[in-house]
Design a protein around this motif. Sequence first.
Motif, PDB file in Angstrom:
ATOM      1  N   GLY A 134       0.828  -1.203   0.000  1.00 57.78           N
ATOM      2  CA  GLY A 134       0.000   0.000   0.000  1.00 57.78           C
ATOM      3  C   GLY A 134       0.859   1.248   0.000  1.00 57.78           C
ATOM      4  N   GLY A 135       0.253   2.357   0.345  1.00 59.82           N
ATOM      5  CA  GLY A 135       0.957   3.635   0.358  1.00 59.82           C
ATOM      6  C   GLY A 135       1.945   3.778   1.501  1.00 59.82           C
ATOM      7  N   GLY A 136       1.710   3.054   2.599  1.00 57.35           N
ATOM      8  CA  GLY A 136       2.614   3.138   3.745  1.00 57.35           C
ATOM      9  C   GLY A 136       2.506   4.421   4.528  1.00 57.35           C
ATOM     10  N   GLY A 137       1.372   5.104   4.434  1.00 60.88           N
ATOM     11  CA  GLY A 137       1.211   6.404   5.086  1.00 60.88           C
ATOM     12  C   GLY A 137       1.524   6.411   6.570  1.00 60.88           C
ATOM     13  N   LEU A 138       1.055   5.419   7.294  1.00 61.19           N
ATOM     14  CA  LEU A 138       1.317   5.372   8.734  1.00 61.19           C
ATOM     15  C   LEU A 138       2.815   5.246   8.996  1.00 61.19           C
ATOM     16  CD1 LEU A 138       0.222   5.269  11.646  1.00 61.19           C
ATOM     17  CD2 LEU A 138       0.098   2.775  11.389  1.00 61.19           C
ATOM     18  N   PHE A 139       3.477   4.376   8.264  1.00 58.65           N
ATOM     19  CA  PHE A 139       4.921   4.218   8.431  1.00 58.65           C
ATOM     20  C   PHE A 139       5.649   5.527   8.123  1.00 58.65           C
ATOM     21  CE2 PHE A 139       3.712  -0.241   7.467  1.00 58.65           C
ATOM     22  CZ  PHE A 139       4.161  -0.828   8.644  1.00 58.65           C
ATOM     23  N   LEU A 140       5.262   6.175   7.049  1.00 59.95           N
ATOM     24  CA  LEU A 140       5.911   7.431   6.659  1.00 59.95           C
ATOM     25  C   LEU A 140       5.721   8.502   7.725  1.00 59.95           C
ATOM     26  CD1 LEU A 140       4.941   7.458   2.876  1.00 59.95           C
ATOM     27  CD2 LEU A 140       7.151   6.800   3.886  1.00 59.95           C
ATOM     28  N   ARG A 141       4.529   8.562   8.334  1.00 55.22           N
ATOM     29  CA  ARG A 141       4.283   9.537   9.404  1.00 55.22           C
ATOM     30  C   ARG A 141       5.170   9.280  10.623  1.00 55.22           C
ATOM     31  NH1 ARG A 141      -0.925   8.884   7.539  1.00 55.22           N
ATOM     32  NH2 ARG A 141      -1.557   7.487   9.207  1.00 55.22           N
ATOM     33  N   TYR A 142       5.607   8.059  10.806  1.00 52.10           N
ATOM     34  CA  TYR A 142       6.456   7.710  11.946  1.00 52.10           C
ATOM     35  C   TYR A 142       7.928   7.610  11.576  1.00 52.10           C
ATOM     36  CZ  TYR A 142       2.676   7.316  15.238  1.00 52.10           C
ATOM     37  OH  TYR A 142       1.631   7.621  16.081  1.00 52.10           O
ATOM     38  N   GLY A 143       8.314   8.240  10.479  1.00 52.03           N
ATOM     39  CA  GLY A 143       9.720   8.375  10.146  1.00 52.03           C
ATOM     40  C   GLY A 143      10.334   7.298   9.280  1.00 52.03           C
ATOM     41  N   PHE A 144       9.521   6.374   8.793  1.00 54.11           N
ATOM     42  CA  PHE A 144      10.047   5.399   7.841  1.00 54.11           C
ATOM     43  C   PHE A 144      10.208   6.105   6.501  1.00 54.11           C
ATOM     44  CE2 PHE A 144       8.541   2.593  11.051  1.00 54.11           C
ATOM     45  CZ  PHE A 144       9.172   1.374  10.885  1.00 54.11           C
ATOM     46  N   ALA A 145      11.118   5.606   5.699  1.00 49.43           N
ATOM     47  CA  ALA A 145      11.353   6.171   4.369  1.00 49.43           C
ATOM     48  C   ALA A 145      11.608   5.024   3.406  1.00 49.43           C
ATOM     49  CB  ALA A 145      12.546   7.121   4.401  1.00 49.43           C
ATOM     50  N   PRO A 146      11.332   5.260   2.125  1.00 49.47           N
ATOM     51  CA  PRO A 146      11.658   4.218   1.149  1.00 49.47           C
ATOM     52  C   PRO A 146      13.145   3.873   1.233  1.00 49.47           C
ATOM     53  CG  PRO A 146      10.291   5.904   0.152  1.00 49.47           C
ATOM     54  CD  PRO A 146      10.698   6.425   1.510  1.00 49.47           C
ATOM     55  N   ALA A 147      13.427   2.583   1.240  1.00 44.85           N
ATOM     56  CA  ALA A 147      14.821   2.138   1.316  1.00 44.85           C
ATOM     57  C   ALA A 147      15.526   2.475   0.009  1.00 44.85           C
ATOM     58  CB  ALA A 147      14.871   0.644   1.574  1.00 44.85           C
ATOM     59  N   PRO A 148      16.786   2.910   0.088  1.00 47.39           N
ATOM     60  CA  PRO A 148      17.540   3.166  -1.141  1.00 47.39           C
ATOM     61  C   PRO A 148      17.591   1.893  -1.989  1.00 47.39           C
ATOM     62  CG  PRO A 148      18.802   3.793   0.815  1.00 47.39           C
ATOM     63  CD  PRO A 148      17.557   3.127   1.280  1.00 47.39           C
ATOM     64  N   ALA A 149      17.712   2.053  -3.282  1.00 51.83           N
ATOM     65  CA  ALA A 149      17.651   0.926  -4.226  1.00 51.83           C
ATOM     66  C   ALA A 149      18.484  -0.283  -3.823  1.00 51.83           C
ATOM     67  CB  ALA A 149      18.035   1.400  -5.623  1.00 51.83           C
TER      68      ALA A 149
END
Length: 177
Positions: A134-149
Amino acid sequence: MITATPHRAPLPHALPVPSSSVRSAHEEDAAELAELSRPFVHSGALRERPASLYAAHAADFLVTQTPGRPIEGCVGLRVHPAVPGEGRGPVGVLYNFCVAGHSQGCGVGAGLLRTVLAMARAQSLDALFTATTGGGGLFLRYGFAPAPAPAPARLAPSSWAESLDPRRNARILTKVL
């Protein structure tokens, strides 16, 4: 003309409403965890796991539950020890994160995530990883970020990264602790 404020009778004390709390899962929760996860499996958001797997890995899971009611949400935290020569300490992988439809948007997921973050810090984990379709909105709000390639091959636990099904197009998110 004299006006008076009408006297109101005191309101009766409201009965306390049981509130949900986060707790560690038990083997006895396995069937309920499988049932909670089923709609997410059918939507493709989660992998199917048998109740026996939930029972075997109950120690990985946190659940949110109101006394006397079904489990409202769960998340698994699997700790991966440091691998010599990789230059990092132990990390964690969050998995099977789901909240019952009727409890979504009520803070259940946020409560689970705050608790699992506190546990990860208490265990001195270097980072957390998760995969989401999914979009990962909750994770992003808590400081998660897409992992580098190159992260799955370099930073994430290789056994976990290699187990991800590429057909699901899951996005790997990470949070350095």
